[in-house]
Design a protein around this motif. Structure first.
Motif, PDB file in Angstrom:
ATOM      1  N   GLU A 214       0.838  -1.198   0.000  1.00 22.39           N
ATOM      2  CA  GLU A 214       0.000   0.000   0.000  1.00 22.39           C
ATOM      3  C   GLU A 214       0.879   1.256   0.000  1.00 22.39           C
ATOM      4  O   GLU A 214       0.667   2.178  -0.785  1.00 22.39           O
ATOM      5  CB  GLU A 214      -0.914  -0.052   1.237  1.00 22.39           C
ATOM      6  CG  GLU A 214      -1.949   1.045   1.326  1.00 22.39           C
ATOM      7  CD  GLU A 214      -1.527   2.202   2.226  1.00 22.39           C
ATOM      8  OE1 GLU A 214      -2.009   3.327   1.994  1.00 22.39           O
ATOM      9  OE2 GLU A 214      -0.703   1.985   3.142  1.00 22.39           O
ATOM     10  N   ARG A 215       1.907   1.284   0.855  1.00 26.35           N
ATOM     11  CA  ARG A 215       2.760   2.486   0.953  1.00 26.35           C
ATOM     12  C   ARG A 215       3.578   2.716  -0.315  1.00 26.35           C
ATOM     13  O   ARG A 215       3.820   3.841  -0.722  1.00 26.35           O
ATOM     14  CB  ARG A 215       3.698   2.364   2.160  1.00 26.35           C
ATOM     15  CG  ARG A 215       2.962   2.430   3.497  1.00 26.35           C
ATOM     16  CD  ARG A 215       2.493   3.831   3.778  1.00 26.35           C
ATOM     17  NE  ARG A 215       1.374   3.854   4.690  1.00 26.35           N
ATOM     18  CZ  ARG A 215       1.272   4.667   5.751  1.00 26.35           C
ATOM     19  NH1 ARG A 215       2.236   5.509   6.034  1.00 26.35           N
ATOM     20  NH2 ARG A 215       0.197   4.644   6.511  1.00 26.35           N
ATOM     21  N   ARG A 216       4.000   1.625  -0.926  1.00 25.87           N
ATOM     22  CA  ARG A 216       4.750   1.765  -2.181  1.00 25.87           C
ATOM     23  C   ARG A 216       3.844   2.328  -3.276  1.00 25.87           C
ATOM     24  O   ARG A 216       4.211   3.263  -3.987  1.00 25.87           O
ATOM     25  CB  ARG A 216       5.297   0.396  -2.595  1.00 25.87           C
ATOM     26  CG  ARG A 216       5.894   0.422  -3.976  1.00 25.87           C
ATOM     27  CD  ARG A 216       6.375  -0.955  -4.407  1.00 25.87           C
ATOM     28  NE  ARG A 216       6.367  -1.026  -5.867  1.00 25.87           N
ATOM     29  CZ  ARG A 216       6.698  -2.104  -6.552  1.00 25.87           C
ATOM     30  NH1 ARG A 216       7.062  -3.202  -5.925  1.00 25.87           N
ATOM     31  NH2 ARG A 216       6.667  -2.096  -7.865  1.00 25.87           N
ATOM     32  N   ALA A 217       2.611   1.761  -3.404  1.00 26.30           N
ATOM     33  CA  ALA A 217       1.691   2.193  -4.472  1.00 26.30           C
ATOM     34  C   ALA A 217       1.308   3.661  -4.287  1.00 26.30           C
ATOM     35  O   ALA A 217       1.378   4.455  -5.234  1.00 26.30           O
ATOM     36  CB  ALA A 217       0.451   1.306  -4.473  1.00 26.30           C
ATOM     37  N   VAL A 218       0.930   4.027  -3.077  1.00 28.93           N
ATOM     38  CA  VAL A 218       0.532   5.424  -2.828  1.00 28.93           C
ATOM     39  C   VAL A 218       1.734   6.354  -3.002  1.00 28.93           C
ATOM     40  O   VAL A 218       1.613   7.457  -3.540  1.00 28.93           O
ATOM     41  CB  VAL A 218      -0.093   5.563  -1.417  1.00 28.93           C
ATOM     42  CG1 VAL A 218      -0.395   7.021  -1.092  1.00 28.93           C
ATOM     43  CG2 VAL A 218      -1.358   4.718  -1.309  1.00 28.93           C
ATOM     44  N   GLY A 219       2.890   5.889  -2.593  1.00 25.76           N
ATOM     45  CA  GLY A 219       4.108   6.685  -2.772  1.00 25.76           C
ATOM     46  C   GLY A 219       4.388   6.941  -4.244  1.00 25.76           C
ATOM     47  O   GLY A 219       4.674   8.067  -4.648  1.00 25.76           O
ATOM     48  N   GLU A 220       4.280   5.897  -5.060  1.00 28.52           N
ATOM     49  CA  GLU A 220       4.595   6.055  -6.482  1.00 28.52           C
ATOM     50  C   GLU A 220       3.540   6.880  -7.224  1.00 28.52           C
ATOM     51  O   GLU A 220       3.818   7.444  -8.268  1.00 28.52           O
ATOM     52  CB  GLU A 220       4.788   4.679  -7.144  1.00 28.52           C
ATOM     53  CG  GLU A 220       6.090   4.039  -6.661  1.00 28.52           C
ATOM     54  CD  GLU A 220       6.488   2.769  -7.404  1.00 28.52           C
ATOM     55  OE1 GLU A 220       5.586   2.076  -7.913  1.00 28.52           O
ATOM     56  OE2 GLU A 220       7.701   2.475  -7.442  1.00 28.52           O
ATOM     57  N   GLU A 221       2.340   6.981  -6.660  1.00 25.43           N
ATOM     58  CA  GLU A 221       1.322   7.854  -7.269  1.00 25.43           C
ATOM     59  C   GLU A 221       1.595   9.328  -6.975  1.00 25.43           C
ATOM     60  O   GLU A 221       1.050  10.202  -7.643  1.00 25.43           O
ATOM     61  CB  GLU A 221      -0.068   7.528  -6.691  1.00 25.43           C
ATOM     62  CG  GLU A 221      -0.718   6.304  -7.289  1.00 25.43           C
ATOM     63  CD  GLU A 221      -1.864   5.792  -6.414  1.00 25.43           C
ATOM     64  OE1 GLU A 221      -2.407   6.587  -5.604  1.00 25.43           O
ATOM     65  OE2 GLU A 221      -2.186   4.598  -6.523  1.00 25.43           O
ATOM     66  N   ASN A 222       2.378   9.596  -5.948  1.00 25.28           N
ATOM     67  CA  ASN A 222       2.484  10.979  -5.474  1.00 25.28           C
ATOM     68  C   ASN A 222       3.885  11.579  -5.446  1.00 25.28           C
ATOM     69  O   ASN A 222       4.034  12.789  -5.627  1.00 25.28           O
ATOM     70  CB  ASN A 222       1.896  11.071  -4.055  1.00 25.28           C
ATOM     71  CG  ASN A 222       0.396  10.854  -4.047  1.00 25.28           C
ATOM     72  OD1 ASN A 222      -0.358  11.746  -4.427  1.00 25.28           O
ATOM     73  ND2 ASN A 222      -0.039   9.669  -3.668  1.00 25.28           N
ATOM     74  N   ALA A 223       4.895  10.760  -5.200  1.00 24.05           N
ATOM     75  CA  ALA A 223       6.231  11.317  -4.930  1.00 24.05           C
ATOM     76  C   ALA A 223       6.865  11.933  -6.173  1.00 24.05           C
ATOM     77  O   ALA A 223       6.671  11.453  -7.291  1.00 24.05           O
ATOM     78  CB  ALA A 223       7.140  10.228  -4.374  1.00 24.05           C
ATOM     79  N   MET A 224       7.650  12.972  -5.955  1.00 26.62           N
ATOM     80  CA  MET A 224       8.418  13.604  -7.037  1.00 26.62           C
ATOM     81  C   MET A 224       9.790  12.973  -7.209  1.00 26.62           C
ATOM     82  O   MET A 224      10.401  13.099  -8.260  1.00 26.62           O
ATOM     83  CB  MET A 224       8.630  15.082  -6.713  1.00 26.62           C
ATOM     84  CG  MET A 224       7.500  15.952  -7.171  1.00 26.62           C
ATOM     85  SD  MET A 224       7.963  17.664  -6.939  1.00 26.62           S
ATOM     86  CE  MET A 224       9.433  17.755  -7.908  1.00 26.62           C
ATOM     87  N   ILE A 225      10.319  12.431  -6.130  1.00 25.19           N
ATOM     88  CA  ILE A 225      11.664  11.848  -6.166  1.00 25.19           C
ATOM     89  C   ILE A 225      11.609  10.415  -5.647  1.00 25.19           C
ATOM     90  O   ILE A 225      10.585   9.989  -5.101  1.00 25.19           O
ATOM     91  CB  ILE A 225      12.659  12.680  -5.317  1.00 25.19           C
ATOM     92  CG1 ILE A 225      12.163  12.789  -3.874  1.00 25.19           C
ATOM     93  CG2 ILE A 225      12.888  14.053  -5.939  1.00 25.19           C
ATOM     94  CD1 ILE A 225      13.154  13.368  -2.914  1.00 25.19           C
ATOM     95  N   ASP A 226      12.695   9.683  -5.800  1.00 27.58           N
ATOM     96  CA  ASP A 226      12.707   8.271  -5.420  1.00 27.58           C
ATOM     97  C   ASP A 226      12.736   8.107  -3.904  1.00 27.58           C
ATOM     98  O   ASP A 226      13.235   8.970  -3.177  1.00 27.58           O
ATOM     99  CB  ASP A 226      13.908   7.565  -6.061  1.00 27.58           C
ATOM    100  CG  ASP A 226      13.773   7.515  -7.576  1.00 27.58           C
ATOM    101  OD1 ASP A 226      12.696   7.867  -8.089  1.00 27.58           O
ATOM    102  OD2 ASP A 226      14.754   7.140  -8.245  1.00 27.58           O
TER     103      ASP A 226
END
Ligand SMILES: [Zn+2]
Length: 447
Positions: free
Chosen positions: A106-118
């Motif tokens: 869940e945290r990876r998916a939501v992170g990849e939908e929103n984050a600007m950097i890795d």
């Protein structure tokens, strides 16, 4: 053949030296470094005009989604990070509810939908089953870095479950068998801190110094020593996070001499602030606490002599602090946009810290410790083109507009990032963040 992006006329600084020239980038990666004439032509050419280019900052220590929603933090805070030359962040996150495997997805998916950097994760040990599931978590998430917390009394205001020595020993026994496995520990003696808190609370004091005196430096030194003992017994790599005491890097250096694999992190607030600074009040509560000047100077000695291994921000955006009761106040401040300017100002300009050593502290070492090198923290051909262009002479005043508490407001600092490049994309330029949310990638992958 033209490459996507070529930077010329730069003072190119890596962890082991520097040269004058530039870097060619194609399809998100560094394809070559060299002097100006040896570089290919670029679709986009950047003239650095003699300014510094370094690997982007790898900040291995932040907390997002603690107060503001996780998806919101992954937008606002990764944008703030990009403005500070940060191109990778690692989150220490906790899941008291259960297994880290669904939590990671869940945290990876939501992170990849929103984050600007890795970004990537370290997981906090908050219950016994988190220790038993370490081998499965490593396989199914790729996360090999776990954290135990000491110093949190039973009724602590952020709900952290403190570790026991049994937890540390058991986690170390698992992690020593995992290539790249490492245990991070928050070192403060829980029992002494709990006892002294009651004593200090009874005095009625509400000043920041009272919080520090309720968890003195020896509490931290004791737990560092105890963790070194367990690391020596188990041979497990140990990372001591957010060290606030000058003895921390000394104890670690002695332990390394005995063959213990231990690394020490400190944070910008311990290098720039003390608990008796007159402009600070209870809202500047941080865990571990700000300390007195002698500790600050001890940490700078560790920075300059190489015994401090890496820097972290411990960036945590809390809702505006209440400032009502010292003992109920939540601990933590934000730092992403100013980590690099603070180090350039106080380290490079004021104390003669070399830029290569800064790259070690900020990029190379964190990437090495947490299995990201040479993809991150490197200028080698093939590495991700995560870069920061720095103007060493620019003077600017800190003005914080985002979430969380900044303890540097109004400070004039010399040396600022002017451009940040993440996997070849310019994400920050001329004071503006290019708001490209959802381009960040999770660096932890199932094996
Ligand atoms: Zn932290």
């Amino acid at each position: 053949m033209k490459r996507d992006l070529v930077i010329r006329n730069a003072r190119v600084v890596d962890h082991d030296g520097e040269f004058f020239g530039g870097i060619a980038v194609h399809e998100g990666r560094i394809v070559m470094t060299g002097d100006n004439d040896s570089l290919p032509e670029g679709q986009r050419e950047i003239d650095a005009e003699g300014r510094v280019v370094m690997p982007g900052v790898v900040d291995p220590h932040c907390h997002l989604g603690v107060n503001y929603p996780y998806n919101e933090d992954m937008r606002t805070e990764t944008a703030a990070a990009a403005s500070g030359g940060v191109t990778t962040i690692l989150l220490y996150i906790r899941n008291k509810a259960g297994s880290y495997i669904p939590f990671y997805k869940e945290r990876r998916a939501v992170g990849e939908e929103n984050a600007m950097i890795d970004f990537g994760f370290h997981f906090g040990i908050q219950r016994e089953d988190h220790i038993h599931e370490i081998p499965q978590v490593v396989l199914q998430t790729g996360v090999r870095s776990f954290k135990c917390y000491f110093g949190y009394e039973p009724d602590n205001p952020i709900g952290i479950v403190p570790a026991t020595d049994g937890w540390v020993y058991a986690a170390m026994r698992h992690l020593v068998k995992i290539p790249g496995g490492v245990l991070s520990v928050h070192c403060e003696n829980t029992g002494i801190a709990t006892w002294l808190k009651d004593e200090l609370k009874a005095t009625g004091r509400q000043d920041l110094g009272a919080y520090t005196e309720s968890r003195p430096a020896f509490c931290e030194e004791e737990t560092i020593g105890r963790m070194l003992f367990l690391a020596e017994r188990t041979h497990c790599p140990l990372h001591i996070v957010h060290t606030s005491v000058g003895r921390g890097p000394v104890l670690a250096a002695e332990a390394r001499g005995r063959g213990i694999d231990v690394t020490v992190e400190t944070c910008l607030h311990y290098l720039t602030r003390t608990c008796y600074d007159e402009d600070l009040d209870m809202t500047a509560k941080i865990s571990p606490p700000l300390r007195e000047r002698s500790e600050l100077e001890g940490l700078w000695r560790g920075i300059l002599n190489g015994t401090v291994y890496s820097l972290g921000t411990d960036h945590v955006p809390f809702f505006p602090k209440k400032g009502e009761d010292l003992w109920q106040e939540v601990p933590g401040v934000v730092c992403f946009p100013w980590e690099l300017p603070l180090m350039l100002n106080f380290g490079v300009h004021q104390r003669g810290l070399s830029l290569s050593r800064l790259v070690q502290l900020n990029s190379y070492h964190p990437a090495r410790r947490f299995g990201l090198w040479p993809r991150k923290g490197s200028l080698q051909a093939g590495a991700d083109a995560d870069l920061v262009l720095v103007d060493m002479d620019e003077e600017r005043t800190v003005h914080h507009t985002g979430h969380g508490l900044c303890i540097y407001e109004g400070w004039k600092l010399k040396g600022w990032p002017v451009m940040t490049i993440s996997r070849g994309d310019i994400v920050y330029e001329d004071g503006h963040v290019n708001e490209s949310f959802g381009r960040g990638q999770c660096l932890n992958r199932p094996q």
